[in-house]
Design a protein around this motif. Sequence first.
Motif: not given
Length: 213
Positions: A207-209, A139-142, A196-198
């Motif tokens: 998890v990376w930001t 997933t990608l969260e913004v 945030k990429m999970t």
Amino acid sequence: MNSRPSKIVCVGRSYADHAKELGNAVPTSPVLFMKPPSALTTLEAGIDWNRDLGSCHYECELTLRIDQPLKNETDPAKALAAVGAVTLGLDLTLRDLQDDLKKKGQPWERSKAFYGACVLSDWVATAEVISDWNAVHYTLEVNDEVRQKGDTSYLIFDIASLLCDISQAFSLEPGDVVMTGTPAGVAALQSGDQLKMTLKGQSKDYVWTTFVK
Ligand code: ZN
């Protein structure tokens, strides 16, 4: 393997829902393009581009590191065995410029190969993440909102087919990077956005930001 790749091969329109959201036909063979190693940047550096060129879209993608040479490969198992590590990457795209280039029938590099156009997270050994190449989830969260959900079961061409096709088109050298294309949900980035990429692993999530300058 920390040396620079000779190239970053990207797959366009690999998920039907993303092809449709940009008004593109669903392809009958993989759409391939490349980024040069000079496009690479890190999570820590943050995302930046020349604002005079218009909007910059995020495209979060499952990204592969090729550790064995692949040339004219036709065996899916051998193609997959060459993938030494995986991560998530951002195929940053100057969308206004790309739309203009597409209209003119010109190559996309101006919109996809600029300095900083490829953000890569940390490499994770393939076995830590992959049990089934057709069931990889990310997933990608913004700004804490989920914008993209990746699920490789929805790829038009599965990972093995993509690798065989790429190895026939270009050949792949150890260290080369393959970005497998983006699911739906792409949109323009804004200054200050937090990303945030999970990536779902076998025993834990990775998890990376990063952020937009
Ligand atoms: Zn992409």
